[in-house]
Motif scaffolding. Structure first.
Motif, PDB file in Angstrom:
ATOM      1  N   TYR A 132       0.802  -1.223   0.000  1.00  0.00           N
ATOM      2  CA  TYR A 132       0.000   0.000   0.000  1.00  0.00           C
ATOM      3  C   TYR A 132       0.837   1.277   0.000  1.00  0.00           C
ATOM      4  O   TYR A 132       0.362   2.321  -0.414  1.00  0.00           O
ATOM      5  N   LEU A 133       2.056   1.203   0.504  1.00  0.00           N
ATOM      6  CA  LEU A 133       2.876   2.406   0.646  1.00  0.00           C
ATOM      7  C   LEU A 133       4.131   2.316  -0.199  1.00  0.00           C
ATOM      8  O   LEU A 133       4.884   1.351  -0.097  1.00  0.00           O
ATOM      9  N   GLN A 134       4.345   3.330  -1.018  1.00  0.00           N
ATOM     10  CA  GLN A 134       5.594   3.430  -1.759  1.00  0.00           C
ATOM     11  C   GLN A 134       6.635   4.038  -0.836  1.00  0.00           C
ATOM     12  O   GLN A 134       6.333   4.941  -0.057  1.00  0.00           O
ATOM     13  N   GLU A 135       7.841   3.561  -0.942  1.00  0.00           N
ATOM     14  CA  GLU A 135       8.912   4.119  -0.131  1.00  0.00           C
ATOM     15  C   GLU A 135       9.568   5.253  -0.904  1.00  0.00           C
ATOM     16  O   GLU A 135      10.478   5.039  -1.689  1.00  0.00           O
ATOM     17  N   VAL A 136       9.053   6.471  -0.690  1.00  0.00           N
ATOM     18  CA  VAL A 136       9.539   7.645  -1.407  1.00  0.00           C
ATOM     19  C   VAL A 136      10.832   8.160  -0.776  1.00  0.00           C
ATOM     20  O   VAL A 136      11.043   8.049   0.421  1.00  0.00           O
ATOM     21  N   SER A 137      11.682   8.736  -1.589  1.00  0.00           N
ATOM     22  CA  SER A 137      12.949   9.279  -1.122  1.00  0.00           C
ATOM     23  C   SER A 137      12.768  10.742  -0.718  1.00  0.00           C
ATOM     24  O   SER A 137      12.190  11.524  -1.466  1.00  0.00           O
ATOM     25  N   PHE A 138      13.247  11.085   0.478  1.00  0.00           N
ATOM     26  CA  PHE A 138      13.182  12.475   0.941  1.00  0.00           C
ATOM     27  C   PHE A 138      14.213  12.690   2.040  1.00  0.00           C
ATOM     28  O   PHE A 138      14.782  11.746   2.580  1.00  0.00           O
ATOM     29  N   ARG A 139      14.421  13.965   2.371  1.00  0.00           N
ATOM     30  CA  ARG A 139      15.293  14.364   3.477  1.00  0.00           C
ATOM     31  C   ARG A 139      14.701  15.639   4.056  1.00  0.00           C
ATOM     32  O   ARG A 139      14.438  16.586   3.322  1.00  0.00           O
ATOM     33  N   PHE A 140      14.488  15.663   5.378  1.00  0.00           N
ATOM     34  CA  PHE A 140      13.892  16.832   6.015  1.00  0.00           C
ATOM     35  C   PHE A 140      14.618  17.106   7.322  1.00  0.00           C
ATOM     36  O   PHE A 140      14.830  16.200   8.130  1.00  0.00           O
ATOM     37  N   GLU A 141      14.993  18.387   7.529  1.00  0.00           N
ATOM     38  CA  GLU A 141      15.696  18.788   8.744  1.00  0.00           C
ATOM     39  C   GLU A 141      14.737  19.456   9.723  1.00  0.00           C
ATOM     40  O   GLU A 141      13.969  20.343   9.341  1.00  0.00           O
ATOM     41  N   ILE A 142      14.813  19.022  10.973  1.00  0.00           N
ATOM     42  CA  ILE A 142      13.985  19.577  12.049  1.00  0.00           C
ATOM     43  C   ILE A 142      14.899  20.358  12.986  1.00  0.00           C
ATOM     44  O   ILE A 142      15.819  19.785  13.578  1.00  0.00           O
ATOM     45  N   LEU A 190      15.309  21.789  16.383  1.00  0.00           N
ATOM     46  CA  LEU A 190      14.695  21.625  17.702  1.00  0.00           C
ATOM     47  C   LEU A 190      14.574  22.934  18.475  1.00  0.00           C
ATOM     48  O   LEU A 190      13.890  22.984  19.496  1.00  0.00           O
ATOM     49  N   ASN A 191      15.201  23.998  18.004  1.00  0.00           N
ATOM     50  CA  ASN A 191      15.096  25.304  18.655  1.00  0.00           C
ATOM     51  C   ASN A 191      13.814  26.032  18.272  1.00  0.00           C
ATOM     52  O   ASN A 191      13.440  27.007  18.931  1.00  0.00           O
ATOM     53  N   LEU A 192      13.144  25.598  17.201  1.00  0.00           N
ATOM     54  CA  LEU A 192      11.916  26.259  16.767  1.00  0.00           C
ATOM     55  C   LEU A 192      10.739  25.849  17.653  1.00  0.00           C
ATOM     56  O   LEU A 192      10.608  24.677  18.019  1.00  0.00           O
ATOM     57  N   PRO A 193       9.859  26.795  17.997  1.00  0.00           N
ATOM     58  CA  PRO A 193       8.691  26.484  18.833  1.00  0.00           C
ATOM     59  C   PRO A 193       7.792  25.390  18.235  1.00  0.00           C
ATOM     60  O   PRO A 193       7.180  24.625  18.972  1.00  0.00           O
ATOM     61  N   LEU A 194       7.742  25.305  16.916  1.00  0.00           N
ATOM     62  CA  LEU A 194       6.928  24.303  16.239  1.00  0.00           C
ATOM     63  C   LEU A 194       7.313  22.880  16.641  1.00  0.00           C
ATOM     64  O   LEU A 194       6.476  21.988  16.679  1.00  0.00           O
ATOM     65  N   TYR A 195       8.589  22.676  16.980  1.00  0.00           N
ATOM     66  CA  TYR A 195       9.086  21.343  17.314  1.00  0.00           C
ATOM     67  C   TYR A 195       9.494  21.224  18.784  1.00  0.00           C
ATOM     68  O   TYR A 195      10.228  20.317  19.164  1.00  0.00           O
ATOM     69  N   ALA A 196       9.009  22.137  19.648  1.00  0.00           N
ATOM     70  CA  ALA A 196       9.377  22.148  21.064  1.00  0.00           C
ATOM     71  C   ALA A 196       9.026  20.839  21.765  1.00  0.00           C
ATOM     72  O   ALA A 196       9.744  20.405  22.671  1.00  0.00           O
ATOM     73  N   ASN A 197       7.943  20.165  21.359  1.00  0.00           N
ATOM     74  CA  ASN A 197       7.560  18.899  22.003  1.00  0.00           C
ATOM     75  C   ASN A 197       8.632  17.832  21.857  1.00  0.00           C
ATOM     76  O   ASN A 197       8.716  16.912  22.676  1.00  0.00           O
ATOM     77  N   LEU A 198       9.457  17.925  20.824  1.00  0.00           N
ATOM     78  CA  LEU A 198      10.483  16.915  20.600  1.00  0.00           C
ATOM     79  C   LEU A 198      11.652  17.023  21.577  1.00  0.00           C
ATOM     80  O   LEU A 198      12.510  16.156  21.612  1.00  0.00           O
ATOM     81  N   GLY A 230      23.609  17.932  16.868  1.00  0.00           N
ATOM     82  CA  GLY A 230      23.336  19.122  17.692  1.00  0.00           C
ATOM     83  C   GLY A 230      21.835  19.280  17.906  1.00  0.00           C
ATOM     84  O   GLY A 230      21.167  18.369  18.360  1.00  0.00           O
ATOM     85  N   ASN A 231      21.303  20.443  17.543  1.00  0.00           N
ATOM     86  CA  ASN A 231      19.881  20.717  17.699  1.00  0.00           C
ATOM     87  C   ASN A 231      19.092  20.460  16.420  1.00  0.00           C
ATOM     88  O   ASN A 231      18.006  21.024  16.250  1.00  0.00           O
ATOM     89  N   THR A 232      19.616  19.648  15.537  1.00  0.00           N
ATOM     90  CA  THR A 232      18.930  19.317  14.285  1.00  0.00           C
ATOM     91  C   THR A 232      18.723  17.801  14.218  1.00  0.00           C
ATOM     92  O   THR A 232      19.653  17.028  14.436  1.00  0.00           O
ATOM     93  N   VAL A 233      17.482  17.415  13.916  1.00  0.00           N
ATOM     94  CA  VAL A 233      17.159  16.014  13.663  1.00  0.00           C
ATOM     95  C   VAL A 233      16.828  15.909  12.182  1.00  0.00           C
ATOM     96  O   VAL A 233      16.024  16.690  11.673  1.00  0.00           O
ATOM     97  N   ILE A 234      17.460  14.985  11.508  1.00  0.00           N
ATOM     98  CA  ILE A 234      17.216  14.773  10.086  1.00  0.00           C
ATOM     99  C   ILE A 234      16.439  13.477   9.916  1.00  0.00           C
ATOM    100  O   ILE A 234      16.847  12.436  10.435  1.00  0.00           O
ATOM    101  N   ILE A 235      15.277  13.567   9.237  1.00  0.00           N
ATOM    102  CA  ILE A 235      14.549  12.358   8.894  1.00  0.00           C
ATOM    103  C   ILE A 235      14.686  12.162   7.388  1.00  0.00           C
ATOM    104  O   ILE A 235      14.669  13.133   6.623  1.00  0.00           O
ATOM    105  N   SER A 236      14.817  10.913   6.985  1.00  0.00           N
ATOM    106  CA  SER A 236      15.028  10.628   5.563  1.00  0.00           C
ATOM    107  C   SER A 236      14.623   9.207   5.234  1.00  0.00           C
ATOM    108  O   SER A 236      14.419   8.381   6.118  1.00  0.00           O
TER     109      SER A 236
END
Length: 144
Positions: free
Chosen positions: A26-36, A38-46, A137-143
């Motif tokens: 059901y799910l294609q494994e698409v290629s991507f890279r995204f940096e989070i 952690l200092n931004l308020p949007l990602y404070a929960n992490l 550091g304060n960056t989490v990369i998901i890919s």
């Protein structure tokens, strides 16, 4: 002797083929890279253990990703329900430390990715699709 080695190499190559029967249809494994950041308020929960965040940006997985701090690292999961093709109700929502599909109400642990309410009907069910995570550091990369 050459025929024996040829047969051996052919057997070895055929034994190394990928098992496509275990992939989610059901799910294609698409290629991507995204940096989070952690200092931004949007990602404070992490910054706290066990507080998942939904990343719904275009180009992140099929329907986005759920990211969670598990103490010594981060986990990232596809946000589209793994047990049917993506459609208008397949983007899951966060409920505590779980993800819930609004189509069938299936619930998945964001700690393990396992389906918590797997029906006992003999059908095959899939757990969440995991993505790679690295922290610098304060960056989490998901890919993928």
């Amino acid at each position: 002797m050459k025929h024996i080695w040829s047969l051996f190499v052919l057997t070895l190559i055929s034994a190394c083929s990928a098992d496509r029967n275990n992939q989610n249809p059901y799910l294609q494994e698409v290629s991507f890279r995204f940096e989070i950041n952690l200092n931004l308020p949007l990602y404070a929960n992490l910054n706290s253990i066990g507080n998942p965040v939904y990343i719904g940006n275009n180009g992140v997985g099929t329907r986005g990703a759920f990211v969670m701090n598990i103490g010594n690292s981060y986990l990232a999961w596809e946000a589209s329900c793994p047990n049917h093709a993506p459609n208008n109700c397949s983007t899951m929502t966060i409920s505590g430390q779980n993800a819930v599909c609004s189509c069938e109400g299936y619930t998945y642990s964001l700690f393990t990715g396992q389906q918590l309410d797997r029906p006992d009907d003999g059908n095959r069910y899939y757990d969440l699709l995991i993505y790679n995570t690295t922290q610098s550091g304060n960056t989490v990369i998901i890919s993928n």
